[in-house]
Design a protein around this motif. Structure first.
Motif, PDB file in Angstrom:
ATOM      1  N   ARG A 284       0.824  -1.204   0.000  1.00 60.83           N
ATOM      2  CA  ARG A 284       0.000   0.000   0.000  1.00 60.83           C
ATOM      3  C   ARG A 284       0.864   1.262   0.000  1.00 60.83           C
ATOM      4  NH1 ARG A 284      -5.436  -1.389   2.723  1.00 60.83           N
ATOM      5  NH2 ARG A 284      -5.515  -3.635   2.413  1.00 60.83           N
TER       6      ARG A 284
ATOM      7  N   GLY B 236       1.463   4.583  -2.793  1.00 61.06           N
ATOM      8  CA  GLY B 236       1.511   5.998  -2.481  1.00 61.06           C
ATOM      9  C   GLY B 236       2.787   6.650  -2.971  1.00 61.06           C
TER      10      GLY B 236
ATOM     11  N   THR C 260       4.268  11.999   7.307  1.00 56.63           N
ATOM     12  CA  THR C 260       5.011  11.878   6.060  1.00 56.63           C
ATOM     13  C   THR C 260       6.050  12.988   5.944  1.00 56.63           C
ATOM     14  OG1 THR C 260       3.101  10.877   4.997  1.00 56.63           O
ATOM     15  CG2 THR C 260       4.781  11.791   3.554  1.00 56.63           C
TER      16      THR C 260
ATOM     17  N   ALA D  56       2.565   3.247   5.700  1.00 54.34           N
ATOM     18  CA  ALA D  56       1.152   2.875   5.702  1.00 54.34           C
ATOM     19  C   ALA D  56       0.944   1.859   6.818  1.00 54.34           C
ATOM     20  CB  ALA D  56       0.740   2.287   4.362  1.00 54.34           C
TER      21      ALA D  56
ATOM     22  N   TYR E 235       0.239  11.339  -2.363  1.00 51.01           N
ATOM     23  CA  TYR E 235       0.582  10.150  -1.577  1.00 51.01           C
ATOM     24  C   TYR E 235      -0.643   9.602  -0.863  1.00 51.01           C
ATOM     25  CZ  TYR E 235       2.732   6.930   1.605  1.00 51.01           C
ATOM     26  OH  TYR E 235       3.041   5.772   2.280  1.00 51.01           O
ATOM     27  N   LEU E 236      -1.409  10.467  -0.229  1.00 53.29           N
ATOM     28  CA  LEU E 236      -2.591  10.013   0.495  1.00 53.29           C
ATOM     29  C   LEU E 236      -3.597   9.357  -0.443  1.00 53.29           C
ATOM     30  CD1 LEU E 236      -3.119  13.030   2.931  1.00 53.29           C
ATOM     31  CD2 LEU E 236      -2.144  10.791   3.474  1.00 53.29           C
ATOM     32  N   ARG E 237      -3.756   9.921  -1.631  1.00 52.22           N
ATOM     33  CA  ARG E 237      -4.660   9.282  -2.610  1.00 52.22           C
ATOM     34  C   ARG E 237      -4.145   7.905  -3.004  1.00 52.22           C
ATOM     35  NH1 ARG E 237      -4.886  14.568  -4.793  1.00 52.22           N
ATOM     36  NH2 ARG E 237      -3.303  14.026  -6.336  1.00 52.22           N
ATOM     37  N   GLY E 238      -2.841   7.804  -3.199  1.00 53.42           N
ATOM     38  CA  GLY E 238      -2.268   6.523  -3.611  1.00 53.42           C
ATOM     39  C   GLY E 238      -2.342   5.460  -2.539  1.00 53.42           C
ATOM     40  N   VAL E 239      -2.121   5.862  -1.274  1.00 54.86           N
ATOM     41  CA  VAL E 239      -2.092   4.892  -0.188  1.00 54.86           C
ATOM     42  C   VAL E 239      -3.497   4.604   0.359  1.00 54.86           C
ATOM     43  CG1 VAL E 239      -1.801   6.444   1.791  1.00 54.86           C
ATOM     44  CG2 VAL E 239      -0.621   4.251   1.784  1.00 54.86           C
ATOM     45  N   ARG E 240      -4.460   5.491   0.077  1.00 54.53           N
ATOM     46  CA  ARG E 240      -5.855   5.344   0.502  1.00 54.53           C
ATOM     47  C   ARG E 240      -5.973   5.302   2.019  1.00 54.53           C
ATOM     48  NH1 ARG E 240      -9.098   7.018  -2.992  1.00 54.53           N
ATOM     49  NH2 ARG E 240     -10.792   5.651  -2.281  1.00 54.53           N
TER      50      ARG E 240
END
Length: 431
Positions: free
Chosen positions: A170, A174, A210, A243, A195-200
């Motif tokens: 995960r 991100g 971060t 994550a 990053y937040l969108r990628g890691v959900r």
């Protein structure tokens, strides 16, 4: 799914056996683990971000479950006293549909009060005062028991390894999203959002804040801001971001060159990456992590000489202490339900192993064992306040060093499982 359930049941079985043994060793009838509570800001009605007590998470995987208690006694199913009041302001806590829930007794309660303990000799672990424990008829955080339970978290079960691997997967999604934002010219804030969108995951769910360091900010080891405006020149990005999955943490760092980096920067990134890969290859049971840390400094000395930052022998560079000015932190640490996991300085026999005097920030000083998961994160930074003490050294190519100062630094970090068959890198390697 069947394999996941099997691993989770096996993890719980092993945990119950280990707790039974630890409690018997310390002549204790049971232990009550408190998840903890979020701290309220002084003079305010808002709370800080919260992470549950590690030993509570070790059983439940619930890193954000506050005001809850877990009672563990030999021969009994664990009892979870779940704080879940009827509340118009907040959604009550909910437990996941996972095998561990079926094996616990779960009692919902609506107050912050600790549960009543049965008669016997009990310990309470977590952020609990001696007075509260005494009122419960128990001892708060007895050191011997705490040390024994810390040691249980050092070697990971198959279930824990699967969770750590998933957390890494995960986090790497991100990282790749953040790199795209960097390549597109985004500011640190834009890269953080990517990053937040990628890691959900929300920021409060991540295992640590971060670090998004553009240019010189990459040389601040725990850089804590996010500029809203992109710099005019895009020289470098250092991204240290993780994550969580079922409470287990990923801790990954990557450094990338930008379109405006000087020609000397990319070979340094490649050199630190190659050094990291070589150090990972040495991971094996019985290897001293302190020795690996020293090997990192030997490799940094070679890299500084090869890349023309220092005109001296590698032996002279090491003797001068220059490598510590270019990399002041340790090679890595244990990883688990905490990013800097417990028992890094105490071995299985209880003997304390402090870091060497010349490397005081090293968080792991043990010999490696199969089942440990460690981070491997060599770095090379241009930190003016550390290099200033060496300004009198003519062997340093100061023109080249100063040219790199606005590139900040380089850190490459993976999460690796130690096995008898060799290192198992849990961090997905991006193309």
């Amino acid at each position: 799914m069947i394999e996941d359930e099997r691993q989770q049941h096996a993890h719980l079985d092993a945990l119950m056996r280990a707790y039974d043994e630890a409690l018997a060793t310390h002549d204790i009838d049971g232990v009550l683990l408190y998840s903890g509570q979020p701290a309220r800001h002084f003079g305010d009605d808002q709370h800080a971000s919260f992470v549950a007590f590690g030993h509570f998470v070790h059983w439940t995987g619930q890193a954000q479950l506050a005001h809850s208690w877990l009672l563990v006694r030999p021969g009994e199913p664990p009892t979870l006293y779940l704080y879940a009041p009827a509340d118009v302001w907040h959604l009550p806590a909910r437990l996941p549909d996972e095998p561990w829930v079926e094996r616990f007794r779960v009692e919902a309660h609506a107050t912050h009060e600790p549960p009543a303990l049965p008669s016997g000799r009990f310990a309470v672990l977590g952020e609990v005062s001696d007075d509260i424990a005494r009122d419960m008829g128990a001892k708060a955080n007895p050191p011997g028991l705490v040390a024994s339970l810390n040691e249980l978290r050092v070697r990971k079960s198959d279930y824990e390894v699967s969770c750590l691997r998933d957390a890494n997967h995960r986090a790497m999604a991100g990282h790749l999203a953040a790199r795209e934002a960097f390549d597109d010219g985004g500011a640190e804030f834009d890269i953080q959002l990517a990053y937040l969108r990628g890691v959900r995951q929300r920021e409060s769910e991540l295992p640590y804040p971060t670090i998004v360091g553009l240019n010189a900010h990459g040389g601040v080891l725990h850089y804590q801001h996010c500029d809203l405006v992109a710099p005019a020149a895009r020289r470098s990005l250092l991204l240290d971001a993780g994550a969580r999955y079922r409470g287990y943490c990923a801790d990954i760092t990557r450094t990338w060159s930008g379109r405006d980096s000087v020609a000397e920067f990319t070979p340094l990134v490649d050199g630190v990456t190659a050094l990291q890969h070589g150090l990972i290859a040495q991971l094996a049971p019985g290897v001293s992590y302190v020795d690996l840390h020293r090997h990192m400094h030997e490799g940094l000395a070679v890299l500084l000489v090869e890349q023309g930052l220092v005109n001296a022998s590698t032996e002279a560079v090491l003797e001068s202490g220059l490598t510590r000015a270019f990399c002041p932190h340790g090679l890595g640490h244990l990883l688990g339900v905490q990013v800097h996991d417990v028992a890094g300085h105490v071995d299985a026999t209880g003997r304390r192993r402090p870091p060497p005097a010349e490397h005081p920030t090293l968080r792991l000083t043990r010999e490696l064992e199969a089942g440990m998961v460690v981070t491997m994160e060599p770095g090379l930074y241009i930190i003016p306040m550390l290099l200033e003490a060496h300004r009198h050294r003519p062997e340093v190519n100061w023109d080249r060093v100063d040219q790199l100062a606005d590139h900040g630094g380089i850190r490459i970090e993976d999460n690796v499982l130690v096995t008898a068959a060799g290192p198992d890198n849990l961090t997905h390697q991006e193309p």
